[in-house]
Design a protein around this motif. Structure first.
Motif, PDB file in Angstrom:
ATOM      1  N   PRO A   1      60.579   7.131  24.498  1.00  0.00           N
ATOM      2  CA  PRO A   1      61.871   7.390  25.133  1.00  0.00           C
ATOM      3  C   PRO A   1      62.232   8.877  25.164  1.00  0.00           C
ATOM      4  CG  PRO A   1      62.219   6.679  22.878  1.00  0.00           C
ATOM      5  CD  PRO A   1      60.734   6.639  23.113  1.00  0.00           C
ATOM      6  N   VAL A   2      61.377   9.708  24.590  1.00  0.00           N
ATOM      7  CA  VAL A   2      61.674  11.154  24.525  1.00  0.00           C
ATOM      8  C   VAL A   2      60.539  11.973  25.126  1.00  0.00           C
ATOM      9  CG1 VAL A   2      63.234  11.409  22.582  1.00  0.00           C
ATOM     10  CG2 VAL A   2      60.776  11.104  22.180  1.00  0.00           C
ATOM     11  N   LEU A   3      60.806  13.270  25.229  1.00  0.00           N
ATOM     12  CA  LEU A   3      59.796  14.211  25.695  1.00  0.00           C
ATOM     13  C   LEU A   3      58.571  14.177  24.780  1.00  0.00           C
ATOM     14  CD1 LEU A   3      58.881  16.676  27.411  1.00  0.00           C
ATOM     15  CD2 LEU A   3      60.207  18.122  25.840  1.00  0.00           C
ATOM     16  N   LEU A   4      57.401  14.079  25.376  1.00  0.00           N
ATOM     17  CA  LEU A   4      56.137  14.190  24.638  1.00  0.00           C
ATOM     18  C   LEU A   4      55.386  15.407  25.159  1.00  0.00           C
ATOM     19  CD1 LEU A   4      53.919  13.115  22.686  1.00  0.00           C
ATOM     20  CD2 LEU A   4      53.056  11.745  24.591  1.00  0.00           C
ATOM     21  N   GLU A   5      55.105  16.325  24.255  1.00  0.00           N
ATOM     22  CA  GLU A   5      54.313  17.504  24.612  1.00  0.00           C
ATOM     23  C   GLU A   5      52.967  17.438  23.921  1.00  0.00           C
ATOM     24  OE1 GLU A   5      57.609  21.078  25.300  1.00  0.00           O
ATOM     25  OE2 GLU A   5      56.183  21.209  23.649  1.00  0.00           O
TER      26      GLU A   5
END
Length: 501
Positions: free
Chosen positions: A148-152
């Motif tokens: 559900p969040v940014l993945l870098e």
DNA sequence: ATCGGCTCGCGCAA
DNA sequence: TGCGCGAAGCCGAT
């Protein structure tokens, strides 16, 4: 945080950072999460630098998840032990730094599902490692969709970023030229060598759900208890090694190499009896050691600084680094031959098939596909080191016992499998299977380079045309025995029964 | 012990 | 268009 531009203001070069999804960063979440999957170390790690940077900017604690599942291809006692050794070292280092480190070893297939998502619920963003090979790219892509969040994904693989060039090189010569052109600028942007020193970071609390449903690796497992490993549903037919994995073992192997072997590297490296090779490849593969750390060690021993670098970038193998010949020879291994493999995998999802070989080698091998073979062995016969060739058997036994094959003999090993298989495609499959299953640095770009080289990758045609090989470079056990010092090697790995067989 | 030929494709100079 | 050159080889000639 408002004024922090994650691209232009970061200590980590933008070319090493890839947004896997387009989700938002959540500044009001509990912590920053680093999902450690390839660069399994606490220093010289761009992903860790990036995660720490976010944690500081957001004033959040950092949580590090290092996970190991049981159902990945070739999971065995050998690789589990090696990775878990590293977890024990990492646990100690993170503990000292006051960072929440969560080593998770899946007890049964599927048990780990949902852990990353559960931890990500409270994460501002997730940072992970960008490794261009094996199942990792698919796993990271899948995680990007789910989270559900940014993945870098951050690339800590080598001195050149895997995206330093915009395409794959098909000749080492071309890649060497690129290394020579750009080494200085990339070296100037190296990762922190001691990122955990003098940190003052608050500690994160993990949710009860996580701690109860996915308990972190037991002290028995981290401590190396054989029973703990035996209880896992992994391949117990590939035994643990005589040497440890992890950062401590990596450091001592490096020191040994620099102090005792580097000086004679160029002269001795091809001779199995001379024990001149670095032994660092397993540690590089599992991310327990970085190329940066190795180069720093060489620079210190050689009294070398980047000012010594040559200015001509012509792809020549000597005279660029301006170190002693042995150090230059090793730098070529580390920078050119290791990283050209990373380059290949980064741009070609198909890095291990027959179809990925150069046209000329596919053509010549196909033309000689139906040539008579001196002998055909089954995969099982090869695996058990039961051929008529004592040198080959010794190399195979070294692989079974030590998880590696001496550099020079590994080439012969691959060439002979080609000679003894009904087709080159089968030979390639068998070679990759044996290497993936037993070699500590199997399943690595480097390994695929080495194997596919035997079939023509990065190489050129050599006459005369021979049966089976066509114009692929030919090697023979007879010449190998004449050329190399290997009597002790043959005695050590010779045709006597051992516990393994 | 050392040397050239075997043989292919690429980058670069012309 | 031609030339030089390239991970570690092999073989026969000198």
């Amino acid at each position: 945080m408002a004024r922090f531009n994650a691209v232009t203001d970061s200590v980590v070069p933008a070319v090493r950072v890839r947004a896997v999804n387009q989700r938002a960063l959540r500044a009001n979440a509990k912590y920053v999460l680093y999902w450690m999957i390839a660069a399994r170390r606490t220093h010289d790690n761009y992903a860790l630098d990036r995660a720490l940077e976010y944690a500081k900017r957001l004033q959040k604690p950092l949580v590090v998840l290092e996970a190991l599942r049981v159902a990945y291809p070739y999971a065995s006692d050998r690789f589990h032990r090696f990775v878990i050794d590293g977890m024990a070292d990492n646990a100690e280092a993170f503990q000292k730094a006051g960072i929440t480190y969560y080593p998770y070893v899946e007890p049964e297939a599927g048990a780990g599902s949902g852990l990353l998502e559960a931890l990500a619920k409270d994460a501002a963003l997730v940072i992970t490692d960008d490794f261009p090979c094996f199942f990792l790219p698919r796993m990271v892509a899948a995680a990007g969709k789910k989270l559900p969040v940014l993945l870098e994904a951050v690339d800590s693989n080598g001195v050149l970023p895997i995206r330093a060039l915009d395409k794959a090189c098909f000749r080492a010569f071309d890649f060497r030229r690129a290394v020579q052109k750009t080494f200085a600028e990339h070296w100037a942007e190296r990762p922190a060598s001691a990122p955990l020193s003098r940190l003052s970071m608050s500690k994160a609390t993990l949710s009860r759900e996580v701690r109860e449903r996915w308990p972190s690796a037991s002290a028995d497992l981290l401590g190396g208890k054989p029973e703990a490993l035996a209880a896992l549903p992994i391949d117990h037919g590939v035994p643990v090694l005589s040497y440890r994995g992890g950062l401590r073992a990596a450091r001592s192997t490096l020191t040994q190499f620099l102090d005792k072997k580097l000086e004679r590297y160029e002269e001795d490296r091809n001779h199995p009896d001379k024990a001149a090779t670095s032994g660092l490849s397993p540690y590089l593969h599992f991310g327990h050691l970085s190329a940066h750390r190795i180069i720093a060690g060489i620079a210190e021993r050689e009294d070398w600084t980047p000012e010594a670098l040559g200015t001509r970038a012509r792809g020549e193998r000597t005279g660029f680094w301006n170190m002693r010949p042995s150090a230059e020879a090793f730098m070529d291994q580390l920078l050119v031959w290791r990283e050209v493999g990373l380059n290949y995998c980064a741009f070609n999802r198909d890095y291990s098939s027959f179809a990925s070989l150069p046209t000329w080698s596919q053509k010549t091998l196909t033309e000689h596909k139906t040539d008579a073979r001196p002998k055909l062995y089954t995969r099982a016969e090869l695996e058990a080191a039961r051929t008529y060739d004592p040198i080959w058997n010794a190399a195979q036994r070294e692989l079974l016992r030590e998880g590696r094959i001496h550099n020079y003999l590994r080439m012969l090993w691959g060439k002979k499998i080609l000679e003894w298989s009904k087709t080159p495609e089968h030979a390639l499959q068998t070679t990759i299977y044996l290497n993936d299953r037993y070699a500590v640095d199997g399943r690595d770009p480097n390994s695929y380079s080495g194997i596919l080289w035997c079939f023509g990758r990065y190489d050129r045609a050599w006459g005369p045309v021979r049966p089976i090989f066509g114009t692929i470079r030919y090697m023979s056990s007879e010449n190998t025995e004449k050329k190399l010092w290997l009597a002790q090697y043959l005695a050590r790995y010779g045709d006597q029964p051992t516990l393994l067989e």
